[in-house]
Design an enzyme around this catalytic site. Sequence first.
Site, PDB file in Angstrom:
ATOM      1  N   PHE A 129       0.846  -1.189   0.000  1.00  0.00           N
ATOM      2  CA  PHE A 129       0.000   0.000   0.000  1.00  0.00           C
ATOM      3  C   PHE A 129       0.881   1.238   0.000  1.00  0.00           C
ATOM      4  O   PHE A 129       1.804   1.354   0.809  1.00  0.00           O
ATOM      5  CB  PHE A 129      -0.911   0.007   1.233  1.00  0.00           C
ATOM      6  CG  PHE A 129      -2.062  -0.956   1.127  1.00  0.00           C
ATOM      7  CD1 PHE A 129      -3.359  -0.493   0.962  1.00  0.00           C
ATOM      8  CD2 PHE A 129      -1.846  -2.322   1.186  1.00  0.00           C
ATOM      9  CE1 PHE A 129      -4.415  -1.383   0.857  1.00  0.00           C
ATOM     10  CE2 PHE A 129      -2.884  -3.222   1.075  1.00  0.00           C
ATOM     11  CZ  PHE A 129      -4.176  -2.754   0.903  1.00  0.00           C
ATOM     12  N   ARG A 133       1.439  10.580   1.170  1.00  0.00           N
ATOM     13  CA  ARG A 133       2.851  10.917   0.981  1.00  0.00           C
ATOM     14  C   ARG A 133       3.757   9.690   0.910  1.00  0.00           C
ATOM     15  O   ARG A 133       4.910   9.791   0.506  1.00  0.00           O
ATOM     16  CB  ARG A 133       3.301  11.842   2.114  1.00  0.00           C
ATOM     17  CG  ARG A 133       2.597  13.209   2.112  1.00  0.00           C
ATOM     18  CD  ARG A 133       3.111  14.084   3.253  1.00  0.00           C
ATOM     19  NE  ARG A 133       2.511  15.411   3.231  1.00  0.00           N
ATOM     20  CZ  ARG A 133       1.404  15.739   3.878  1.00  0.00           C
ATOM     21  NH1 ARG A 133       0.766  14.812   4.584  1.00  0.00           N
ATOM     22  NH2 ARG A 133       0.921  16.969   3.820  1.00  0.00           N
ATOM     23  N   TYR A 134       3.256   8.534   1.339  1.00  0.00           N
ATOM     24  CA  TYR A 134       4.067   7.314   1.301  1.00  0.00           C
ATOM     25  C   TYR A 134       4.450   6.926  -0.125  1.00  0.00           C
ATOM     26  O   TYR A 134       5.479   6.292  -0.348  1.00  0.00           O
ATOM     27  CB  TYR A 134       3.316   6.155   1.964  1.00  0.00           C
ATOM     28  CG  TYR A 134       3.368   6.191   3.470  1.00  0.00           C
ATOM     29  CD1 TYR A 134       4.169   5.301   4.179  1.00  0.00           C
ATOM     30  CD2 TYR A 134       2.628   7.109   4.198  1.00  0.00           C
ATOM     31  CE1 TYR A 134       4.219   5.317   5.557  1.00  0.00           C
ATOM     32  CE2 TYR A 134       2.674   7.146   5.577  1.00  0.00           C
ATOM     33  CZ  TYR A 134       3.474   6.245   6.249  1.00  0.00           C
ATOM     34  OH  TYR A 134       3.522   6.284   7.632  1.00  0.00           O
ATOM     35  N   ASP A 220       4.784  -3.722   4.159  1.00  0.00           N
ATOM     36  CA  ASP A 220       4.727  -2.277   4.313  1.00  0.00           C
ATOM     37  C   ASP A 220       5.630  -1.665   3.252  1.00  0.00           C
ATOM     38  O   ASP A 220       6.642  -2.266   2.855  1.00  0.00           O
ATOM     39  CB  ASP A 220       5.233  -1.859   5.700  1.00  0.00           C
ATOM     40  CG  ASP A 220       4.194  -2.086   6.792  1.00  0.00           C
ATOM     41  OD1 ASP A 220       3.061  -2.482   6.474  1.00  0.00           O
ATOM     42  OD2 ASP A 220       4.534  -1.862   7.972  1.00  0.00           O
ATOM     43  N   VAL A 221       5.304  -0.459   2.811  1.00  0.00           N
ATOM     44  CA  VAL A 221       6.046   0.147   1.714  1.00  0.00           C
ATOM     45  C   VAL A 221       7.341   0.827   2.166  1.00  0.00           C
ATOM     46  O   VAL A 221       8.267   1.002   1.366  1.00  0.00           O
ATOM     47  CB  VAL A 221       5.157   1.161   0.944  1.00  0.00           C
ATOM     48  CG1 VAL A 221       4.908   2.423   1.781  1.00  0.00           C
ATOM     49  CG2 VAL A 221       5.760   1.504  -0.409  1.00  0.00           C
ATOM     50  N   HIS A 242       9.847  -9.944  14.910  1.00  0.00           N
ATOM     51  CA  HIS A 242      10.102  -8.504  14.986  1.00  0.00           C
ATOM     52  C   HIS A 242      11.549  -8.272  15.425  1.00  0.00           C
ATOM     53  O   HIS A 242      12.020  -8.853  16.402  1.00  0.00           O
ATOM     54  CB  HIS A 242       9.137  -7.867  15.982  1.00  0.00           C
ATOM     55  CG  HIS A 242       9.046  -6.377  15.870  1.00  0.00           C
ATOM     56  ND1 HIS A 242      10.106  -5.539  16.144  1.00  0.00           N
ATOM     57  CD2 HIS A 242       8.011  -5.570  15.522  1.00  0.00           C
ATOM     58  CE1 HIS A 242       9.726  -4.285  15.969  1.00  0.00           C
ATOM     59  NE2 HIS A 242       8.461  -4.269  15.583  1.00  0.00           N
ATOM     60  N   GLU A 312      -1.497  -5.105  13.647  1.00  0.00           N
ATOM     61  CA  GLU A 312      -0.433  -5.969  14.150  1.00  0.00           C
ATOM     62  C   GLU A 312      -0.888  -6.751  15.389  1.00  0.00           C
ATOM     63  O   GLU A 312      -0.503  -7.916  15.566  1.00  0.00           O
ATOM     64  CB  GLU A 312       0.811  -5.152  14.475  1.00  0.00           C
ATOM     65  CG  GLU A 312       2.027  -5.985  14.814  1.00  0.00           C
ATOM     66  CD  GLU A 312       3.306  -5.189  14.734  1.00  0.00           C
ATOM     67  OE1 GLU A 312       3.939  -5.195  13.656  1.00  0.00           O
ATOM     68  OE2 GLU A 312       3.671  -4.541  15.731  1.00  0.00           O
ATOM     69  N   LYS A 353      12.441   6.715   8.726  1.00  0.00           N
ATOM     70  CA  LYS A 353      11.064   7.082   9.044  1.00  0.00           C
ATOM     71  C   LYS A 353      10.953   8.590   9.279  1.00  0.00           C
ATOM     72  O   LYS A 353      11.758   9.164  10.019  1.00  0.00           O
ATOM     73  CB  LYS A 353      10.578   6.350  10.303  1.00  0.00           C
ATOM     74  CG  LYS A 353      10.909   4.858  10.340  1.00  0.00           C
ATOM     75  CD  LYS A 353      10.281   4.073   9.196  1.00  0.00           C
ATOM     76  CE  LYS A 353      10.584   2.594   9.349  1.00  0.00           C
ATOM     77  NZ  LYS A 353      10.113   1.784   8.217  1.00  0.00           N
ATOM     78  N   ARG A 359       2.580  11.496   8.150  1.00  0.00           N
ATOM     79  CA  ARG A 359       1.255  11.211   8.706  1.00  0.00           C
ATOM     80  C   ARG A 359       0.443  12.465   8.998  1.00  0.00           C
ATOM     81  O   ARG A 359      -0.575  12.407   9.682  1.00  0.00           O
ATOM     82  CB  ARG A 359       1.413  10.369   9.976  1.00  0.00           C
ATOM     83  CG  ARG A 359       1.836   8.937   9.624  1.00  0.00           C
ATOM     84  CD  ARG A 359       2.108   8.079  10.805  1.00  0.00           C
ATOM     85  NE  ARG A 359       2.401   6.713  10.381  1.00  0.00           N
ATOM     86  CZ  ARG A 359       2.818   5.740  11.172  1.00  0.00           C
ATOM     87  NH1 ARG A 359       3.020   5.985  12.458  1.00  0.00           N
ATOM     88  NH2 ARG A 359       3.056   4.542  10.707  1.00  0.00           N
TER      89      ARG A 359
END
Length: 361
Positions: A129, A133-134, A220-221, A242, A312, A353, A359
């Site tokens: 996805f 802005r991603y 995740d992109v 993780h 998650e 990030k 966001r």
Amino acid sequence: MNTPIHPRQSHQHCISESIPHVMMRCHKTKSIFQCCLCLAIIVLCIYLSHSSVTTVSYIVGFIPMDKCPMTPGEKLRDHIDDTLDLWSRDDVQTCTYWRAAVMWEGMFNPYSYDKMHSKTNSAVALTVFAVGRYLDAYLGSFLNSSEHHFMIGLPVTYYVFTDAPEEVPDIKLAPERTLKIIKVDKHSRWQDISMMRMKTISDVIESDIRHHCTHVFCFDVDQVFAGRFGSEALGDSVALLHAYYYRLPKSLYTYDHNPKSRAYMDIGDGDFYYHAAVFGGSWKNVKSITDACYQGIMEDKKNNVEALWHDESHLNKYLWLHKPSKVLSPEYCWDSKIGQRDIFITRLLWAEKHYDILRKS
């Protein structure tokens, strides 16, 4: 109300969220040893939450992992993994108590997996996805790097879900690799984008993927492929350890402990903490995963509840109840800030990030 920071971005917040659960566990236990261990963990949590990532990584590296409980000659759950050398890595856990492999570099011959999956005509769907802005920030490097490292030699179809199809970059694809762009709505909250992807993936599996692909991987992109992410990762149901939790005691896993949520897990429940940035399996199993997570999310919404870490949390609940047939080590989604502990090769890396910008509504 301030939105909690997601565990995909902050190890300090992940760890500090667990402190109340460790205290609860200490209160419930009757073992003096366990209670002392819990108190030591609390002290460690407080220290870690104020330390640098490098310092945290160094200290956590001394926490031993469990070892593979299987004995030589005992067969793994998935016969396709029979060629694995479970005892080639004595520094990490290479299998689970339900006989699923935990994939680490040095355990497998990549060419044998490629040959097996070529014979069985395996074909892989990759879902990602890229909303808001991603898309500009991450999608180009994600797709370009996947062309160099993801399931090389197998047919791959990329399913890019975006609110701006016209802005998807033009990627030069290798033979037997195709790109499908699917328009989706942009939700006002990133949490809703993250959670609603479960329904979208399920719908596309039903309408399209199941007719063309044997396996599905969901990503995740905001990540970049850096090394082989190949056919050894394929399985009926595939989960990922993780990177910030795999050496920590279960007391520190940030499962959802709210009894009102469908993602609820009691103290002592669970096996590992799985990262929702990567999961996969056969198309049937991925559809089951996404359907169950979506159902749990919608029931929570009806009850005005939101799981601690959104999709998650629901994924971890599902994978505890329905054990994955294969577990990927953190090589398959690593944060370079941790360093190289246990990691002989990095296959997928967290991208930088910038959630304060990305966001914003």
